[in-house]
Enzyme design. Structure first.
Site, PDB file in Angstrom:
ATOM      1  N   CYS A  95      -1.623  -3.504   4.649  1.00  0.00           N
ATOM      2  CA  CYS A  95      -0.195  -3.346   4.954  1.00  0.00           C
ATOM      3  C   CYS A  95       0.121  -2.088   5.773  1.00  0.00           C
ATOM      4  O   CYS A  95       1.273  -1.869   6.105  1.00  0.00           O
ATOM      5  CB  CYS A  95       0.644  -3.419   3.686  1.00  0.00           C
ATOM      6  N   ARG A 136       6.209  -8.501   8.548  1.00  0.00           N
ATOM      7  CA  ARG A 136       6.974  -7.599   7.669  1.00  0.00           C
ATOM      8  C   ARG A 136       8.246  -7.137   8.363  1.00  0.00           C
ATOM      9  O   ARG A 136       9.282  -6.944   7.722  1.00  0.00           O
ATOM     10  CB  ARG A 136       6.133  -6.394   7.272  1.00  0.00           C
ATOM     11  N   PRO A 151      -0.041   2.195   6.781  1.00  0.00           N
ATOM     12  CA  PRO A 151      -1.048   2.690   7.700  1.00  0.00           C
ATOM     13  C   PRO A 151      -2.436   2.696   7.060  1.00  0.00           C
ATOM     14  O   PRO A 151      -2.563   2.850   5.854  1.00  0.00           O
ATOM     15  CB  PRO A 151      -0.584   4.109   8.017  1.00  0.00           C
ATOM     16  N   ASP A 179      -5.518  -1.479   0.596  1.00  0.00           N
ATOM     17  CA  ASP A 179      -4.336  -0.678   0.890  1.00  0.00           C
ATOM     18  C   ASP A 179      -4.778   0.777   0.816  1.00  0.00           C
ATOM     19  O   ASP A 179      -5.925   1.074   0.465  1.00  0.00           O
ATOM     20  CB  ASP A 179      -3.239  -0.991  -0.138  1.00  0.00           C
ATOM     21  N   THR A 180      -3.877   1.672   1.067  1.00  0.00           N
ATOM     22  CA  THR A 180      -4.209   3.081   1.025  1.00  0.00           C
ATOM     23  C   THR A 180      -4.758   3.473  -0.342  1.00  0.00           C
ATOM     24  O   THR A 180      -4.347   2.939  -1.365  1.00  0.00           O
ATOM     25  CB  THR A 180      -2.983   3.957   1.372  1.00  0.00           C
ATOM     26  N   TRP A 181      -5.713   4.360  -0.331  1.00  0.00           N
ATOM     27  CA  TRP A 181      -6.282   4.883  -1.575  1.00  0.00           C
ATOM     28  C   TRP A 181      -5.518   6.104  -2.051  1.00  0.00           C
ATOM     29  O   TRP A 181      -5.642   6.519  -3.193  1.00  0.00           O
ATOM     30  CB  TRP A 181      -7.735   5.274  -1.380  1.00  0.00           C
ATOM     31  N   ILE A 182      -4.722   6.670  -1.158  1.00  0.00           N
ATOM     32  CA  ILE A 182      -3.970   7.884  -1.490  1.00  0.00           C
ATOM     33  C   ILE A 182      -2.517   7.648  -1.099  1.00  0.00           C
ATOM     34  O   ILE A 182      -2.132   7.794   0.058  1.00  0.00           O
ATOM     35  CB  ILE A 182      -4.557   9.117  -0.768  1.00  0.00           C
TER      36      ILE A 182
END
Length: 155
Positions: free
Chosen positions: A124, A151, A126, A84-87
């Site tokens: 999931c 989703r 962006p 998933d996004t790291w930020i």
């Protein structure tokens, strides 16, 4: 489930931040019969309370839970590679620090070589290229667009 015909017996490898999405996996994987292998950088582990719940669930449902700082160890024999996004929103000021901490955690074909022969990839969205390279993201094993469509029906 749609891809494999069921969830029981699958191994999911989470490689990335110990965030809310991971914590959802942690509270549900064992109940669904899945082993969970988690790799996070030091300092970015999931909430200890959630980890204790996941450990308890793994014992109760007879599944395996692994927490490591080695992405390749987490990916070993996994059916599903997930990140998933790291930020996340609200963490933009931490971007430089986080990108440094997460070096070596990008999911690549090298990561996939450690996985099971029937591996798939989920994210999931962006997605940012530092989290997963284009080769994996756009590969036939990537189910991110089916995941996004599924989703849509839950919203």
């Amino acid at each position: 489930q749609e891809h494999y015909g069921g969830l029981k017996g699958l191994t999911v490898a989470w490689i990335g931040d110990g965030n809310n999405v991971l914590q959802s996996f942690m509270t549900s994987a064992a109940k669904l019969g899945m082993d969970l292998r988690i790799a996070t950088p030091r300092g970015f582990e999931p909430d200890l309370r959630i980890t204790k719940i996941a450990e308890q669930n793994s014992k109760e449902y007879g599944t395996n839970l692994l927490l490591t700082t080695d992405p390749l160890e987490a990916a070993d024999s996994a059916n599903v590679l997930v990140t998933d996004t790291w930020i996340s929103m609200g963490q933009e000021e931490e971007k430089k620090e986080r990108l440094k901490a997460f070096q070596g955690f990008q999911i690549t074909m090298q990561t996939a070589k450690c996985a099971a022969s029937n591996w798939t990839f989920l994210h999931c969205l962006p997605r940012k290229p530092e989290e997963v390279d284009d080769e994996v993201f756009y590969s036939p094993q990537s189910l991110v667009f089916q995941e996004a469509e599924n989703r849509k029906w839950t919203i």
